[in-house]
Design a protein around this motif. Structure first.
Motif, short mmCIF file in Angstrom:
data_model
loop_
_atom_site.label_atom_id
_atom_site.label_comp_id
_atom_site.label_asym_id
_atom_site.label_seq_id
_atom_site.Cartn_x
_atom_site.Cartn_y
_atom_site.Cartn_z
N LYS A 338 54.79 19.50 45.32
CA LYS A 338 53.47 18.98 44.76
C LYS A 338 53.64 19.26 43.12
O LYS A 338 54.16 20.05 42.76
N VAL A 339 53.15 18.17 42.38
CA VAL A 339 53.14 18.15 41.02
C VAL A 339 51.54 18.41 40.42
O VAL A 339 50.61 18.13 40.62
N PHE A 340 51.61 19.57 39.39
CA PHE A 340 50.40 19.97 38.75
C PHE A 340 50.64 19.65 37.17
O PHE A 340 51.71 20.21 36.74
N ALA A 341 49.65 19.51 36.71
CA ALA A 341 49.78 19.38 35.07
C ALA A 341 48.26 19.83 34.72
O ALA A 341 47.54 19.32 34.02
N PRO A 342 47.94 21.07 34.76
CA PRO A 342 46.61 21.83 34.26
C PRO A 342 46.56 21.70 32.93
O PRO A 342 47.08 21.92 31.86
N LEU A 343 45.31 21.08 32.41
CA LEU A 343 44.88 20.62 31.21
C LEU A 343 44.04 21.62 30.59
O LEU A 343 43.80 21.90 29.30
N GLU A 344 43.31 22.37 31.32
CA GLU A 344 42.19 23.29 31.14
C GLU A 344 42.59 24.48 29.76
O GLU A 344 41.80 24.33 28.77
N CYS A 345 43.75 24.85 29.93
CA CYS A 345 44.29 25.86 29.07
C CYS A 345 44.50 25.34 27.53
O CYS A 345 44.68 26.11 26.54
N TYR A 346 44.44 24.13 27.46
CA TYR A 346 45.03 23.38 26.25
C TYR A 346 43.57 23.27 25.30
O TYR A 346 43.21 22.95 24.16
N ASN A 347 42.51 23.42 26.32
CA ASN A 347 41.10 22.82 25.37
C ASN A 347 40.61 24.17 24.51
O ASN A 347 40.67 25.19 25.04
N ASP A 348 40.70 23.63 23.24
CA ASP A 348 40.28 24.77 22.35
C ASP A 348 39.18 24.29 21.32
O ASP A 348 39.66 23.80 20.14
N PRO A 349 37.91 24.07 21.72
CA PRO A 349 37.05 23.44 20.65
C PRO A 349 36.81 24.33 19.57
O PRO A 349 36.52 23.57 18.37
N SER A 350 37.25 25.21 19.20
CA SER A 350 36.99 26.18 17.93
C SER A 350 38.06 25.69 16.81
O SER A 350 38.17 25.81 15.78
N PHE A 351 39.32 25.05 17.50
CA PHE A 351 40.21 24.38 16.74
C PHE A 351 39.81 22.98 16.14
O PHE A 351 40.28 22.67 14.97
N ALA A 352 38.98 22.46 16.87
CA ALA A 352 38.68 20.91 16.33
C ALA A 352 38.01 20.86 15.27
O ALA A 352 37.18 21.71 14.87
N ASP A 353 38.10 19.86 14.41
CA ASP A 353 36.91 19.52 13.30
C ASP A 353 36.97 18.11 13.05
O ASP A 353 37.83 17.31 14.12
N ASP A 354 36.49 17.43 12.05
CA ASP A 354 36.26 15.98 12.13
C ASP A 354 37.20 15.37 11.41
O ASP A 354 37.19 14.23 10.77
N MET A 355 38.23 16.05 10.92
CA MET A 355 39.30 15.24 10.20
C MET A 355 40.41 14.95 11.03
O MET A 355 40.48 13.71 11.53
N LEU A 356 41.29 15.91 11.18
CA LEU A 356 42.33 15.61 12.21
C LEU A 356 42.61 16.51 13.59
O LEU A 356 42.87 15.84 14.71
N LYS A 357 42.14 17.79 13.38
CA LYS A 357 42.51 18.74 14.44
C LYS A 357 41.49 18.30 15.71
O LYS A 357 40.27 18.08 15.69
N SER A 358 42.14 18.13 16.85
CA SER A 358 41.81 17.72 18.27
C SER A 358 41.48 19.14 18.95
O SER A 358 42.34 19.90 18.93
N ALA A 359 40.36 19.19 19.83
CA ALA A 359 40.18 20.08 20.74
C ALA A 359 41.51 20.42 21.84
O ALA A 359 41.59 21.32 22.41
N GLN A 360 41.94 19.17 21.92
CA GLN A 360 42.93 19.18 22.94
C GLN A 360 44.43 19.59 22.40
O GLN A 360 45.28 18.91 21.77
N ARG A 361 44.72 20.83 22.72
CA ARG A 361 45.90 21.23 21.86
C ARG A 361 47.36 21.19 22.82
O ARG A 361 48.07 22.08 22.95
N ALA A 362 47.52 19.99 23.07
CA ALA A 362 48.72 19.44 23.67
C ALA A 362 49.26 18.00 23.21
O ALA A 362 48.49 16.96 23.25
#
Ligand SMILES: Cc1cc2nc3c(=O)[nH]c(=O)nc-3n(C[C@H](O)[C@H](O)[C@H](O)COP(=O)(O)O)c2cc1C
Ligand code: SF4
Ligand code: SF4
Ligand code: FES
Ligand code: FES
Lengths: 457, 145, 406
Positions: A338-362
């Motif tokens: 079976k194949v899994f690609a869990p995305l949950e752990c990449y989510n980091d809203p504290s990293f995000a801003d309205d310039m470039l940085k995205s909350a999805q860190r992958a």
């Protein structure tokens, strides 16, 4: 959009948008005109007065950065008269400049140095002995060092903190030839994009503490790549070099212009993330904490696979290249996993801003979504084959393909990092981008594809 | 030590706000108020002005360092502005400067004070002293005490 | 010489800065007539009068007023330039202390003509004591209801010559550093926080009430065809009676100096004159003997009339040290934006310093002229070109003194 019109520069006809800036055309067409203060993302300031051209019908030379293109305009950027203007202004620029290129970190990347070479000023007729003295080593903060004597006061760095980050840490203070770039006393340059001022600075006044004097730029080789700090997909150059008898190593990441993604900039965290590629790397194959050779490792791999036949899960890191992910998915199918690609752990809203940085860190977040892979956590697995996913999963047995060391008794198999391989990525808005291979290690870790060949062979 | 505008200045600021299209225009008036209130312009005061004018503190700081009449350091000495520009120079400002050396005052060489017809001139506490001679300088400076 | 008092009419009147005295001498009389005319008619009268800006440039005032929009969604502003920092210039100071109501009257006419409701007077920081006098007059006018719908706000500078340049002044008035702005490509108004704005010198505006009262022709009765009217010419330096004396354009410089200035101090011989503030260049005594005080005459000598503030120098004056003194001024006052000016003003100052200290060589003189050329015509504002012209005027007339100092 305005009308496209024709103008003549140095006897050649060019097309441009009516009312656009002349300097943009010159830059685009690689018509060499010296300039310091203009920058496409900061606009015209008109302070350096270097970008002078002659325009038919105008008595005096005009600055190209404040000239709007008009139909039928005739521009001369190369006449002896205009070259003399460039030389003369350049000479003035140099009178309070230390001209210490041999010890300057920016040597090789400095407009001033390029220019005074171009204009033959190396034996400059600069007769002033008592130059205006300023501080040569000011720690501005955020890894940025300022040499006030080398500064040409183009105000790019201050306009960056005013107009781009809106953080206003930098300013030109004082007046006349006492003017200098500074922060407020006791305060620091402190924003997540601060180090971009180093790239913006046209001379060697702003340097990165991280890079200062580590390497002469002309030794460096650059590969076009994408930052792996988040799913934005900022375009970068990976500057690396292999010195004689040493390994090929990365010295820095630099932003690479892409107006559709990151413009001219990248965040500091992404910029400094190159360090992770050079530290704590998994270098040997380990089983139960003990180094094993490839033969043993593959034997162990196969035996685990047989043991857990039918209860195998494959986990994929969302930073792998699309080609790698596809190969892994196909491989999983072949072995009935079976194949899994869990995305949950990449989510980091504290990293995000309205310039470039995205909350999805992958970096390849978009590919996982596009391929529609299972993004939940694997459950009830006998054996997990983990392709560099950062999460720890509970399973009866584990195999890790890993770029970095980790605390584990499982079978650990070193793999190449993104800089050591090429491939494509899809960013958070679905844009597909290509990364060149940058680094060729002396003893390279296998890529995902070569590992798959090995374990299936 | 933190800075606060005194009540009179707070009232002045409120009145001035109505006179300008944008609060940023108050930066020079505010810098003056701070300087009269405290004798100099501290970084704390710059932060307060930044708030009043809705302008980044750095911008206020840049402004404060551009104009020669703003002082960012305190002094206990009396400031004496002496014009050293041409008309004063032609009419004896060197002698005035020489004479002032004998007094415990902070002499600042400044450019033309707009009193060229009554040169040489110096300015103390916003008041011009014109047609100076060394003896006059002595009398004026003595009189400050 | 014909005596004339258009702007200086009440200067000799005791307490003319107070409203009652000013009114007793005719202040604000033109306001009654004002509303019988349309704004555009007033601008027409100003155009006809040939009134030229008295802040140094001599630009026709009427044409500038006409650039202001008569219909505008944004408010229009009038800004009065009282930065008066050009060395040798001290005339606006006389107006704001001796007849502030004349200026206020001019402001009211101007605001009516260009449809502005608010006027700022930007006053150099060093004029605090004179600003108080003008403020007193403004306060009295407010109380007496003379200002009507117009507001007048005095704004104090803080020590920066460059803030006299109109766009730098507006930056300063916006609360910023006094950096001159890039120049527009077509004639247009100035902008204050993005609002159309007219900037005029104090004396320009103080000349307006006379024109309103007596008409354009009465103004043109003085001066020359191209430089009509009068100027508050001034003298300082080596003259017996320095000061500000109004005269019509076109009078002979020597007549003026002898008539009002009482001739040279201590009976010395004249050596040189700076005709209209430091930035206007220098002329020899022989040239001074033959020149008329109007824009065109000075221009034809490669000099300018500027503000009309003459600096007179006698035979004992060392021209190298005079130039050094002026270059120190420019070195100190460059705003520092443009490379040629920021670096050039320092360099020329140091070069002339070297010559003055007898450490110079003939190459330094060549270099001086070369740098002057680089400073000419390549910068944001005309500060640097003015420095360039000053250097050239000194070297073209007194080169032997510089060579003798080598
Ligand atoms: C460096 C520089 C300094 C100036 N200083 C003054 C000044 O102190 N007062 C003034 O009225 N105009 C000054 N001017 C001229 C102004 O820019 C502007 O032309 C003038 O205020 C317009 O008014 P006017 O047309 O009534 O003269 C200066 C110009 C320059 C380039
Ligand atoms: S530090 Fe660099 S970018 Fe900043 S003003 Fe100086 S030269 Fe320009
Ligand atoms: S010419 Fe000089 S004073 Fe004028 S804008 Fe440039 S640097 Fe400033
Ligand atoms: S790039 Fe045009 S003036 Fe600097
Ligand atoms: S030169 Fe000193 S006041 Fe003008």
């Amino acid at each position: 959009m305005s009308e496209m019109i024709e103008i003549i520069v140095d006897d050649k006809t060019y097309r441009a948008e009516e009312g656009s800036l002349l300097i943009d055309l010159l830059i685009r067409e690689e018509i060499k005109v010296p300039y310091f203060c203009y920058h496409e993302s900061l606009g015209a300031d008109g302070n350096c007065r270097m970008c002078m051209v002659e325009i038919a019908g105008q008595k005096r030379p005009q600055i190209a950065c404040d000239t709007l293109v008009k139909s039928g305009m005739e521009v001369n950027s190369k006449s002896t008269k205009i070259e003399k203007v460039h030389t003369d202004i350049l000479e003035l620029e140099l009178i309070n400049h230390p001209v210490d290129c041999p010890t300057c970190d920016q040597a090789g990347e400095c407009s001033l140095q390029d220019l005074y070479m171009d204009y033959g000023l190396h034996d400059a007729k600069v007769t002033i002995v008592d130059k205006v003295k300023h501080d040569k080593k000011v720690d501005l903060g955020s890894n940025v060092m300022l040499d006030q004597e080398r500064c040409v006061l183009c105000a790019r760095c201050t306009r960056f903190t005013d107009k781009i980050t809106h953080t206003h840490e930098l300013g030109i203070i004082g007046r006349g030839d006492e003017a200098k770039v500074s922060t407020m006393p006791g305060r620091k340059l402190d924003n997540p994009y601060a180090m971009n001022v180093v790239d913006l600075c046209p001379v060697g006044a702003l340097t990165s503490k991280d890079f200062r004097f580590h390497q002469r730029v002309w030794f460096l080789q650059s590969a076009e790549s994408i930052c792996h700090g988040c799913a934005k997909g900022c375009n970068i150059y990976i500057d690396h070099n292999k010195m004689k008898y040493q390994d090929d190593v990365i010295y820095r990441f630099r932003p690479r212009r892409n107006d559709a993604v990151n413009g001219f900039y990248i965040c500091d965290e992404g910029r400094l993330s190159y360090k992770e590629l050079e530290t704590n790397r998994l270098e040997s194959m380990l089983y139960d904490g003990v180094v094993v050779d490839e033969h043993e490792a593959i034997a162990q791999y196969k035996s685990l696979l047989t043991q857990y036949q039918g209860r195998v899960s494959v986990v994929i890191d969302a930073n792998l290249y699309s080609e790698e992910i596809e190969a892994i998915v196909a491989y999983a199918e072949r072995i009935g996993a079976k194949v899994f690609a869990p995305l949950e752990c990449y989510n980091d809203p504290s990293f995000a801003d309205d310039m470039l940085k995205s909350a999805q860190r992958a970096a390849n977040y978009g590919a996982i979504v596009k391929m529609g892979l299972e993004t939940n956590m694997p459950s009830d697995a006998g054996l997990i084959i983990n392709f560099n996913h950062p999460t720890h999963f509970n399973a009866e047995a584990e195999i890790h393909f890993s770029t970095h060391k980790q605390e584990s008794n499982a079978l650990l198999l070193p793999m190449a990092a993104f800089s050591e391989n090429s491939g494509s990525l899809i960013n958070e808005v679905g844009l597909e981008q290509w990364c060149e291979k940058a680094v060729e290690k002396n003893s390279p870790a296998p890529t995902v594809l070569s590992w798959l060949e090995k374990v299936e062979g | 030590m933190s800075f606060c505008f005194n009540d009179a200045n707070v009232a002045k600021i409120e009145a001035l706000k109505k006179r300008y299209p944008s609060a940023q225009a108050l930066s020079l008036p505010c810098l003056w108020m701070v300087q009269y209130q405290e004798g100099y312009i501290s970084l704390d005061a710059i932060d307060v002005i930044a708030e009043v004018t809705d302008t980044p503190a750095m911008e206020i700081y840049r402004v404060a360092t551009f104009y020669t009449m703003f002082h960012l350091e305190p002094t206990t000495q009396k400031r004496v502005l002496v014009c050293k520009t041409l008309s004063c120079k032609l009419c004896g400002s060197d002698a005035v400067l020489e004479q002032l050396k004998k007094h415990d005052v902070l002499v600042e060489h400044v450019e033309c004070l707009g009193s060229c017809g009554t040169a040489p001139v110096m300015q103390i506490d916003d008041v011009n002293y014109e047609n100076l001679t060394p003896t006059k300088v002595d009398a004026i400076v003595e009189g400050l005490r | 010489m014909r005596e004339v008092a258009i702007v200086s009419r009440k200067f000799a009147v005791e307490n003319s800065h107070t409203l009652s005295v000013a009114q007793a001498h005719g202040a604000y009389k033109t306001l009654e007539k004002l509303h019988t005319l349309a704004p555009l008619e007033i601008i027409e009268i100003i155009k006809e009068s040939g009134l030229r800006g008295k802040g140094g440039g001599g630009a026709p005032a009427g044409a500038k007023w006409a650039l202001m929009p008569q219909e505008s969604e944004r408010p229009s502003f009038v800004v009065i330039n009282c930065d008066e920092s050009e060395p040798g210039t001290f005339k606006d100071r006389q107006i704001i202390t001796k007849d502030p109501h004349l200026l206020i009257e001019g402001i009211l006419i101007t605001c009516y003509a260009v449809k502005a409701k608010h006027a700022y007077v930007y006053i150099r920081g060093e004029y605090a004591q004179y600003q108080d006098v003008l403020q007193g007059a403004v306060d009295e006018a407010y109380v007496a209801g003379i200002l009507g719908e117009v507001d007048v706000t005095l704004h104090r500078g803080a020590g920066a010559y460059i803030c006299g340049e109109k766009s730098a002044l507006l930056e300063s008035l916006e609360g910023k550093r006094g950096h001159p702005r890039l120049k527009p490509k077509q004639p247009e108004p100035e902008w204050y926080f993005g609002n159309p704005t007219l900037v005029n010198n104090v004396e320009t505006i103080a000349s307006v009430p006379f024109i309103m009262e007596h008409g354009a022709a009465a103004y043109r009765a003085y001066g020359t065809e191209k430089s009509p009217g009068t100027l508050l010419f001034a003298m300082s330096g080596h003259v017996e009676k320095p000061g500000v004396y109004e005269a019509e354009f076109g009078v002979s410089m020597m007549d003026y100096i002898n008539h009002y200035g009482g001739g040279m101090k201590n009976g010395k011989k004249l050596k040189a004159v700076i005709p209209g503030g430091a930035s206007t260049g220098v002329m020899t005594a022989a040239e001074a003997d033959n020149v008329q005080l109007d824009y065109e005459s000075l221009r034809s000598m490669g000099l300018s009339l500027g503000t009309g503030g003459m600096i007179v120098m006698d035979e004992d004056t060392c021209m190298v040290s005079v130039l050094k003194n002026l270059l120190e001024f420019y070195h100190e006052e460059s705003c520092g934006q443009c490379t040629p000016c920021r670096e050039g003003t320092g360099w020329v100052d140091k070069l002339v310093g070297k010559i003055l200290d007898k450490r110079g060589s003939s190459e330094d003189i060549d270099k001086l002229l070369e740098v002057a050329e680089t400073m000419n015509g390549k910068t944001i504002c005309v500060f640097a070109p003015a420095v360039s012209a000053v250097i050239v005027s000194f070297l073209s007339r007194f080169r032997d003194e510089f060579e003798a100092a080598l």
